[in-house]
Design a protein around this motif. Structure first.
Motif, PDB file in Angstrom:
ATOM      1  N   ILE A   1      37.702  -3.507  27.627  1.00  0.00           N
ATOM      2  CA  ILE A   1      36.630  -2.584  27.223  1.00  0.00           C
ATOM      3  C   ILE A   1      36.055  -1.993  28.508  1.00  0.00           C
ATOM      4  CG2 ILE A   1      34.373  -2.354  26.096  1.00  0.00           C
ATOM      5  CD1 ILE A   1      35.183  -4.894  24.433  1.00  0.00           C
ATOM      6  N   THR A   2      36.064  -0.670  28.598  1.00  0.00           N
ATOM      7  CA  THR A   2      35.528  -0.020  29.790  1.00  0.00           C
ATOM      8  C   THR A   2      34.191   0.592  29.443  1.00  0.00           C
ATOM      9  OG1 THR A   2      37.780   0.638  30.216  1.00  0.00           O
ATOM     10  CG2 THR A   2      36.129   1.567  31.639  1.00  0.00           C
ATOM     11  N   LYS A   3      33.136   0.016  29.932  1.00  0.00           N
ATOM     12  CA  LYS A   3      31.793   0.592  29.717  1.00  0.00           C
ATOM     13  C   LYS A   3      31.577   1.634  30.798  1.00  0.00           C
ATOM     14  CE  LYS A   3      29.489  -2.595  26.872  1.00  0.00           C
ATOM     15  NZ  LYS A   3      28.751  -2.078  25.750  1.00  0.00           N
ATOM     16  N   CYS A   4      31.865   2.862  30.453  1.00  0.00           N
ATOM     17  CA  CYS A   4      31.861   3.939  31.448  1.00  0.00           C
ATOM     18  C   CYS A   4      30.439   4.257  31.907  1.00  0.00           C
ATOM     19  CB  CYS A   4      32.492   5.190  30.851  1.00  0.00           C
ATOM     20  SG  CYS A   4      34.201   4.930  30.354  1.00  0.00           S
ATOM     21  N   ALA A   5      30.303   4.511  33.222  1.00  0.00           N
ATOM     22  CA  ALA A   5      28.994   4.889  33.749  1.00  0.00           C
ATOM     23  C   ALA A   5      28.858   6.405  33.823  1.00  0.00           C
ATOM     24  CB  ALA A   5      28.799   4.276  35.132  1.00  0.00           C
ATOM     25  N   GLY A   6      29.958   7.105  33.722  1.00  0.00           N
ATOM     26  CA  GLY A   6      29.898   8.560  33.816  1.00  0.00           C
ATOM     27  C   GLY A   6      31.274   9.156  33.545  1.00  0.00           C
TER      28      GLY A   6
ATOM     29  N   ILE B   1      37.486   2.851  25.365  1.00  0.00           N
ATOM     30  CA  ILE B   1      36.766   3.674  26.341  1.00  0.00           C
ATOM     31  C   ILE B   1      35.377   3.879  25.740  1.00  0.00           C
ATOM     32  CG2 ILE B   1      36.737   5.844  27.618  1.00  0.00           C
ATOM     33  CD1 ILE B   1      39.785   5.861  27.493  1.00  0.00           C
ATOM     34  N   ASP B   2      34.442   3.103  26.282  1.00  0.00           N
ATOM     35  CA  ASP B   2      33.133   2.926  25.651  1.00  0.00           C
ATOM     36  C   ASP B   2      32.097   3.751  26.420  1.00  0.00           C
ATOM     37  OD1 ASP B   2      30.612   1.952  24.963  1.00  0.00           O
ATOM     38  OD2 ASP B   2      31.310  -0.100  24.682  1.00  0.00           O
ATOM     39  N   LEU B   3      31.477   4.696  25.717  1.00  0.00           N
ATOM     40  CA  LEU B   3      30.493   5.571  26.374  1.00  0.00           C
ATOM     41  C   LEU B   3      29.059   5.131  26.096  1.00  0.00           C
ATOM     42  CD1 LEU B   3      33.176   7.372  26.108  1.00  0.00           C
ATOM     43  CD2 LEU B   3      31.659   9.313  26.400  1.00  0.00           C
ATOM     44  N   SER B   4      28.898   3.907  25.559  1.00  0.00           N
ATOM     45  CA  SER B   4      27.572   3.530  25.065  1.00  0.00           C
ATOM     46  C   SER B   4      26.517   3.402  26.163  1.00  0.00           C
ATOM     47  CB  SER B   4      27.657   2.237  24.254  1.00  0.00           C
ATOM     48  OG  SER B   4      28.099   1.186  25.082  1.00  0.00           O
ATOM     49  N   GLU B   5      26.943   3.439  27.432  1.00  0.00           N
ATOM     50  CA  GLU B   5      25.931   3.429  28.493  1.00  0.00           C
ATOM     51  C   GLU B   5      25.698   4.835  29.043  1.00  0.00           C
ATOM     52  OE1 GLU B   5      26.788   0.072  31.038  1.00  0.00           O
ATOM     53  OE2 GLU B   5      26.273  -1.243  29.356  1.00  0.00           O
TER      54      GLU B   5
ATOM     55  N   VAL C   1      23.388  16.416  26.196  1.00  0.00           N
ATOM     56  CA  VAL C   1      23.325  15.036  25.705  1.00  0.00           C
ATOM     57  C   VAL C   1      24.629  14.330  26.062  1.00  0.00           C
ATOM     58  CG1 VAL C   1      23.169  13.644  23.601  1.00  0.00           C
ATOM     59  CG2 VAL C   1      21.918  15.819  23.738  1.00  0.00           C
ATOM     60  N   GLN C   2      24.528  13.184  26.699  1.00  0.00           N
ATOM     61  CA  GLN C   2      25.760  12.472  27.072  1.00  0.00           C
ATOM     62  C   GLN C   2      26.480  11.891  25.855  1.00  0.00           C
ATOM     63  OE1 GLN C   2      24.458   9.849  30.392  1.00  0.00           O
ATOM     64  NE2 GLN C   2      26.198  10.763  31.484  1.00  0.00           N
ATOM     65  N   GLY C   3      27.768  11.663  26.014  1.00  0.00           N
ATOM     66  CA  GLY C   3      28.655  11.337  24.890  1.00  0.00           C
ATOM     67  C   GLY C   3      28.444   9.988  24.226  1.00  0.00           C
ATOM     68  N   GLY C   4      27.583   9.129  24.798  1.00  0.00           N
ATOM     69  CA  GLY C   4      27.329   7.838  24.157  1.00  0.00           C
ATOM     70  C   GLY C   4      25.921   7.732  23.591  1.00  0.00           C
ATOM     71  N   ALA C   5      25.194   8.864  23.594  1.00  0.00           N
ATOM     72  CA  ALA C   5      23.796   8.837  23.132  1.00  0.00           C
ATOM     73  C   ALA C   5      23.713   8.570  21.633  1.00  0.00           C
ATOM     74  CB  ALA C   5      23.120  10.168  23.454  1.00  0.00           C
TER      75      ALA C   5
END
Ligand SMILES: Cc1cc2nc3c(=O)[nH]c(=O)nc-3n(C[C@H](O)[C@H](O)[C@H](O)COP(=O)(O)OP(=O)(O)OC[C@H]3O[C@@H](n4cnc5c(N)ncnc54)[C@H](O)[C@@H]3O)c2cc1C
Length: 461
Positions: free
Chosen positions: A41-46, A85-89, A104-108
């Protein structure tokens, strides 16, 4: 051997593997029946992390799931063995009150967007539960309280930043990659990973005249017959959603009403309160309501008002369809089925569309269903500890109710499809013309169907 540690070092965000702390929390999605075990699981920062993750997954032939808010009932945001590919952050929201736009960012989540936009008295159409993700909802179309006045969420999309299946970063708008921009507005997560959305905002103000009126379940036929005419003449400023089920034990609900079977018409009048009082009076005075919670309230409170009724981790099974106007025969189906679930948590919701949704050119976006005045979502619900007691009965109830609607069905909103709806219902959602056009665009942007854990559009090659 996949060089995970090298990949981990390249990221600004966090990489989580099965042996890492937090793995089980990170693989859980809103629907507690989904129990998948990704390898990574990749918690992407950007955006750079998203590009790195797509590139890494393709180099190592890992199946990709993309997570925005993690709300999709079918659980498409998580996979077995592959990479999430996790955009939750990535939840930032930037509002420009002068141009009335937000990026608005993609994990909002919708709560993020509502909070930031309401600081300026602005809003755009969002979902009716504020812990839903912006990304999945927007890409499927997006229906909510404000849609009859301001259109679908997708109708308010100005541009989207996208990481493609090749790991390329592009912007889609009316002027750039306009074919992709058309597809993103209804075609779901098929075409790439959206790292940010740009939305048009509207001066909604901070106070709306809103809330539910409840009648006893026995009054369902009478209330729906009244509502049929009331809704037909309703101004665009009025959004209504009918809820069939027991009354949830919300703080605003006196204890004597908790869990009583009732039909509720939940309203949101997004214009001056005194107008809302006038427009909603006939509804509130109809028949013998058992409880009336309509009042002036902060838009933010109304947007979050249903959040606790559908918490993360409960078990959910859905069936949905678009519906025509409420004929007497259709009302009979509601009377016969809407209140025969066994679990007190099961419910169904009937949305009122029309207004601005129906006035947008039907070819302007990939969202279909602009002709239907309603759609219904039937939700079998039980807690994890009630699996044995209710899983079978609630699944059967949901299917029975849905089957009884068969003669009235008109199509389906793609974001309400459950895991067992499968390919035929994706086709049903888009219809032949739109599906074919989406497949052509899919072939151009994702010919290998890298993004296939979704309501999948197959490339034509
Ligand atoms: C309680 C509840 C209430 C709801 N209410 C409404 C409502 O009022 N109106 C409405 O329209 N819908 C509503 N929905 C449905 C909702 O639109 C879908 O569940 C939607 O998929 C949620 O988006 P998400 O980002 O949370 O989903 P996720 O589960 O994170 O993702 C679902 C899919 O969307 C795609 N995706 C997610 N993020 C991205 C991204 N950044 N880029 C590209 N693709 C991405 C992927 O294909 C992914 O598989 C509701 C759902 C729930 C559970």
């Amino acid at each position: 051997m996949v060089p995970i540690n090298d990949f981990r070092e390249t990221l600004r965000g966090t990489l989580i593997q099965p042996h890492d702390k937090g793995y089980h929390e990170a693989r859980a999605v809103w629907n507690g029946t989904i129990d998948r075990h990704p390898a990574v699981i990749t918690k992407c920062a950007g955006t750079a992390d998203v590009i790195a993750a797509v590139t890494f997954a393709r180099e190592h032939d890992l199946e990709i799931a993309v997570r925005g808010g993690g709300h999709n009932v079918a659980g498409t945001a998580v996979c077995n063995d592959g990479i999430v590919i996790d955009l939750s952050e990535m939840r930032a929201v930037w509002v420009d009150p002068r141009t009335r736009t937000a990026r608005v960012q993609g994990g909002a989540l919708w709560s993020d967007v509502d909070y930031e936009t309401q600081a300026h008295g602005l809003a755009t159409t969002g979902g009716i539960v504020s812990h839903t993700g912006v990304a999945g909802l927007t890409l499927g179309g997006g229906i909510g309280w404000l849609m009859r006045k301001h259109g679908l969420t997708a109708d308010n999309l100005i541009s989207a930043d996208v990481v493609t299946a090749d790991g390329e970063f592009i912007r889609a708008s009316d002027d750039e990659h306009s074919d992709l921009f058309w597809a993103l507005r209804g075609g779901g997560g098929n075409f790439g990973i959206v790292t940010s959305f740009e939305f048009a905002l509207h001066p909604v103000g901070r106070t709306v005249f809103a809330g539910p009126v409840f009648w006893a379940a026995d009054d369902t036929a009478d209330v729906l017959r009244f509502y049929r005419d009331f809704a037909r003449d309703a101004p665009d400023e009025l959004g209504t959603v009918i809820r069939f089920g027991t009354i949830p034990p919300l703080p605003a609900v006196p204890e004597e009403f908790h869990w009583r079977p009732a039909i509720a018409i939940n309203a949101c009048y997004a214009a001056p309160v005194n107008e809302g009082e006038r427009v909603l009076r006939p509804l509130r005075e109809h028949g013998t309501p058992i409880l009336d919670l309509v009042s002036p309230k902060p838009y933010l409170a109304h947007q979050g008002g249903l959040d606790s009724t559908v918490p993360h981790g409960w078990h959910y099974y859905w069936k949905s369809t678009d519906l025509p106007e409420l004929s007497d025969d259709l009302i009979d189906v509601f009377v016969d089925h809407a209140f025969s679930a066994e679990s007190p948590r099961s419910y169904s919701v009937l949305f009122h569309l029309g207004g601005a949704v129906s006035r947008v050119d039907h070819d302007a976006t990939a969202y279909t269903g602009r002709n239907s005045p309603h759609n219904i979502n039937i939700n079998g619900v039980w807690r994890p500890d009630e699996e044995e007691k209710y899983a079978e009965s609630e699944t059967a109830w949901t299917r029975r109710f849905f089957d009884a609607l068969e003669p009235h069905r008109e199509g389906v909103y793609v974001n309400f499809l459950d895991a067992d709806d499968g390919t035929p219902r994706v086709h049903e959602s888009y219809g032949e013309y739109t599906y074919r056009r989406l497949a052509e665009i899919k072939t151009e942007y994702d010919p290998d169907n890298v993004f296939h854990l979704n309501q999948n559009i197959k490339p034509t090659v």
